[in-house]
Design a protein around this motif. Sequence first.
Motif, PDB file in Angstrom:
ATOM      1  N   GLY A  19       0.692  -1.313  -0.026  1.00  0.00           N
ATOM      2  CA  GLY A  19      -0.017  -0.042   0.118  1.00  0.00           C
ATOM      3  C   GLY A  19       0.918   1.196  -0.045  1.00  0.00           C
ATOM      4  N   LEU A  20       1.984   1.409   0.580  1.00  0.00           N
ATOM      5  CA  LEU A  20       2.890   2.403   0.650  1.00  0.00           C
ATOM      6  C   LEU A  20       4.085   2.673  -0.309  1.00  0.00           C
ATOM      7  CD1 LEU A  20       2.458   2.570   4.455  1.00  0.00           C
ATOM      8  CD2 LEU A  20       1.410   4.162   2.854  1.00  0.00           C
ATOM      9  N   LYS A  21       4.429   1.278  -0.780  1.00  0.00           N
ATOM     10  CA  LYS A  21       5.852   1.279  -1.233  1.00  0.00           C
ATOM     11  C   LYS A  21       5.981   2.408  -2.697  1.00  0.00           C
ATOM     12  CE  LYS A  21       5.644  -2.521  -4.508  1.00  0.00           C
ATOM     13  NZ  LYS A  21       6.378  -3.706  -4.688  1.00  0.00           N
ATOM     14  N   HIS A  22       5.146   2.810  -3.265  1.00  0.00           N
ATOM     15  CA  HIS A  22       5.113   3.702  -4.483  1.00  0.00           C
ATOM     16  C   HIS A  22       5.299   5.161  -3.834  1.00  0.00           C
ATOM     17  CE1 HIS A  22       4.428   0.288  -6.796  1.00  0.00           C
ATOM     18  NE2 HIS A  22       3.322   0.050  -6.051  1.00  0.00           N
ATOM     19  N   LYS A  23       5.114   5.387  -2.444  1.00  0.00           N
ATOM     20  CA  LYS A  23       5.364   6.671  -2.271  1.00  0.00           C
ATOM     21  C   LYS A  23       6.750   7.120  -2.033  1.00  0.00           C
ATOM     22  CE  LYS A  23       1.413   7.694   0.875  1.00  0.00           C
ATOM     23  NZ  LYS A  23       0.973   8.414   1.793  1.00  0.00           N
ATOM     24  N   PRO A  24       6.965   8.660  -2.237  1.00  0.00           N
ATOM     25  CA  PRO A  24       8.417   8.859  -2.073  1.00  0.00           C
ATOM     26  C   PRO A  24       8.884   8.818  -0.662  1.00  0.00           C
ATOM     27  CG  PRO A  24       6.948  10.851  -2.588  1.00  0.00           C
ATOM     28  CD  PRO A  24       6.187   9.592  -2.797  1.00  0.00           C
ATOM     29  N   GLY A  25      10.088   8.169  -0.471  1.00  0.00           N
ATOM     30  CA  GLY A  25      10.752   7.980   0.856  1.00  0.00           C
ATOM     31  C   GLY A  25       9.644   6.952   1.699  1.00  0.00           C
ATOM     32  N   ALA A  26       9.227   5.767   0.911  1.00  0.00           N
ATOM     33  CA  ALA A  26       8.486   4.858   1.564  1.00  0.00           C
ATOM     34  C   ALA A  26       8.871   4.299   2.897  1.00  0.00           C
ATOM     35  CB  ALA A  26       8.158   3.986   0.408  1.00  0.00           C
ATOM     36  N   LEU A  27      10.049   4.071   2.983  1.00  0.00           N
ATOM     37  CA  LEU A  27      10.482   3.394   4.205  1.00  0.00           C
ATOM     38  C   LEU A  27       9.824   3.989   5.500  1.00  0.00           C
ATOM     39  CD1 LEU A  27      12.083   1.127   5.463  1.00  0.00           C
ATOM     40  CD2 LEU A  27      14.125   2.568   5.537  1.00  0.00           C
ATOM     41  N   MET A  28      10.069   5.378   5.717  1.00  0.00           N
ATOM     42  CA  MET A  28       9.372   5.775   7.013  1.00  0.00           C
ATOM     43  C   MET A  28       8.104   5.574   7.261  1.00  0.00           C
ATOM     44  SD  MET A  28      11.899   6.747   9.099  1.00  0.00           S
ATOM     45  CE  MET A  28      11.366   8.250  10.167  1.00  0.00           C
ATOM     46  N   PRO A  29       7.156   5.729   6.162  1.00  0.00           N
ATOM     47  CA  PRO A  29       5.691   5.560   6.385  1.00  0.00           C
ATOM     48  C   PRO A  29       5.446   4.167   6.513  1.00  0.00           C
ATOM     49  CG  PRO A  29       6.176   7.065   4.443  1.00  0.00           C
ATOM     50  CD  PRO A  29       7.455   6.528   4.945  1.00  0.00           C
ATOM     51  N   ILE A  30       6.347   3.117   6.069  1.00  0.00           N
ATOM     52  CA  ILE A  30       5.976   1.677   6.071  1.00  0.00           C
ATOM     53  C   ILE A  30       6.429   1.309   7.568  1.00  0.00           C
ATOM     54  CG2 ILE A  30       6.887  -0.626   5.382  1.00  0.00           C
ATOM     55  CD1 ILE A  30       6.923   0.533   2.548  1.00  0.00           C
ATOM     56  N   LEU A  31       7.622   1.889   8.044  1.00  0.00           N
ATOM     57  CA  LEU A  31       8.024   1.475   9.433  1.00  0.00           C
ATOM     58  C   LEU A  31       6.917   2.075  10.542  1.00  0.00           C
ATOM     59  CD1 LEU A  31      11.612   2.202   9.483  1.00  0.00           C
ATOM     60  CD2 LEU A  31      10.519   0.041   9.110  1.00  0.00           C
ATOM     61  N   HIS A  32       6.331   3.092  10.319  1.00  0.00           N
ATOM     62  CA  HIS A  32       5.359   3.922  11.033  1.00  0.00           C
ATOM     63  C   HIS A  32       4.089   3.087  11.148  1.00  0.00           C
ATOM     64  CE1 HIS A  32       7.126   7.272  12.905  1.00  0.00           C
ATOM     65  NE2 HIS A  32       7.713   7.685  11.766  1.00  0.00           N
ATOM     66  N   ALA A  33       3.701   2.552  10.016  1.00  0.00           N
ATOM     67  CA  ALA A  33       2.458   1.798   9.690  1.00  0.00           C
ATOM     68  C   ALA A  33       2.800   0.319  10.419  1.00  0.00           C
ATOM     69  CB  ALA A  33       2.166   1.577   8.256  1.00  0.00           C
ATOM     70  N   ILE A  34       3.965  -0.158  10.368  1.00  0.00           N
ATOM     71  CA  ILE A  34       3.926  -1.523  11.059  1.00  0.00           C
ATOM     72  C   ILE A  34       3.968  -1.299  12.677  1.00  0.00           C
ATOM     73  CG2 ILE A  34       5.622  -3.389  11.365  1.00  0.00           C
ATOM     74  CD1 ILE A  34       6.519  -2.863   8.520  1.00  0.00           C
ATOM     75  N   LYS A  35       4.696  -0.239  12.861  1.00  0.00           N
ATOM     76  CA  LYS A  35       4.776   0.337  14.470  1.00  0.00           C
ATOM     77  C   LYS A  35       3.195   0.203  15.069  1.00  0.00           C
ATOM     78  CE  LYS A  35       5.335   3.972  16.945  1.00  0.00           C
ATOM     79  NZ  LYS A  35       5.469   5.049  17.592  1.00  0.00           N
ATOM     80  N   ASP A  36       2.199   0.990  14.352  1.00  0.00           N
ATOM     81  CA  ASP A  36       1.155   1.326  14.579  1.00  0.00           C
ATOM     82  C   ASP A  36       0.244   0.148  14.739  1.00  0.00           C
ATOM     83  OD1 ASP A  36       1.639   3.967  14.781  1.00  0.00           O
ATOM     84  OD2 ASP A  36       0.763   4.522  12.795  1.00  0.00           O
ATOM     85  N   GLU A  37       0.548  -0.856  13.693  1.00  0.00           N
ATOM     86  CA  GLU A  37      -0.025  -2.069  13.577  1.00  0.00           C
ATOM     87  C   GLU A  37       0.267  -3.056  14.735  1.00  0.00           C
ATOM     88  OE1 GLU A  37      -2.982  -4.794  12.228  1.00  0.00           O
ATOM     89  OE2 GLU A  37      -2.651  -2.899  11.254  1.00  0.00           O
ATOM     90  N   LEU A  38       1.642  -3.332  14.905  1.00  0.00           N
ATOM     91  CA  LEU A  38       2.337  -4.179  15.758  1.00  0.00           C
ATOM     92  C   LEU A  38       2.628  -3.979  17.132  1.00  0.00           C
ATOM     93  CD1 LEU A  38       4.187  -6.423  12.984  1.00  0.00           C
ATOM     94  CD2 LEU A  38       1.862  -6.655  13.858  1.00  0.00           C
TER      95      LEU A  38
END
Length: 183
Positions: A19-38
């Motif tokens: 869902g997020l990998k196409h965003k610029p600088g996707a790593l941070m949003p992905i890490l935040h989303a994983i943190k929020d989820e888990l």
Amino acid sequence: MDKTTAIDVQHKVRQIIAGLKHKPGALMPILHAIKDELGYIPDSTVPTIAEGLQITRAEVHGVISFYHDFRATAPGKHVVHICRAEACQARGCRTLEHHAQQTLGVDYHQTTPDGDITLEAAYCLGNCATGPSVRVGDDIYGRVTPARFDALIDQLQTVPLFIRTASAGVDRGADREEGSAHG
Ligand code: FES
């Protein structure tokens, strides 16, 4: 982590990446989303993140360990943040954090051996006028002295015990006696 849970975790992480990998600088949003989820970023998900973003595992590890916001291990039952920012420093947060570390036997970003309390640093909780400030879950406390800190921790550790014994039908007088042993 059992096998089913591990599979669920990988599935969730893959969904987040997709869902997020196409965003610029996707790593941070992905890490935040994983943190929020888990609640944390398990080591087991690092290869999945690296593969999904076509970067190295070392790069993913580097970002996780650089930002205090991210942790690689599950937090304890309660997360206690002590504010270390300037206004709280002026009001004695150094004494408080030393006391907290001694009392709990952990440093920042660590969890007590019983899995109860994770100690974290914060850099302004928006409660500067009444520091030193502490956040426990979503609640913020001001003017936290070492004694008040001990009381907060006692409360965190005593309330679940009270509920457990009360729901088991144990005499309420016995509950109070047991609870007071922790206070
Ligand atoms: S400096 Fe501690 S709450 Fe703002």
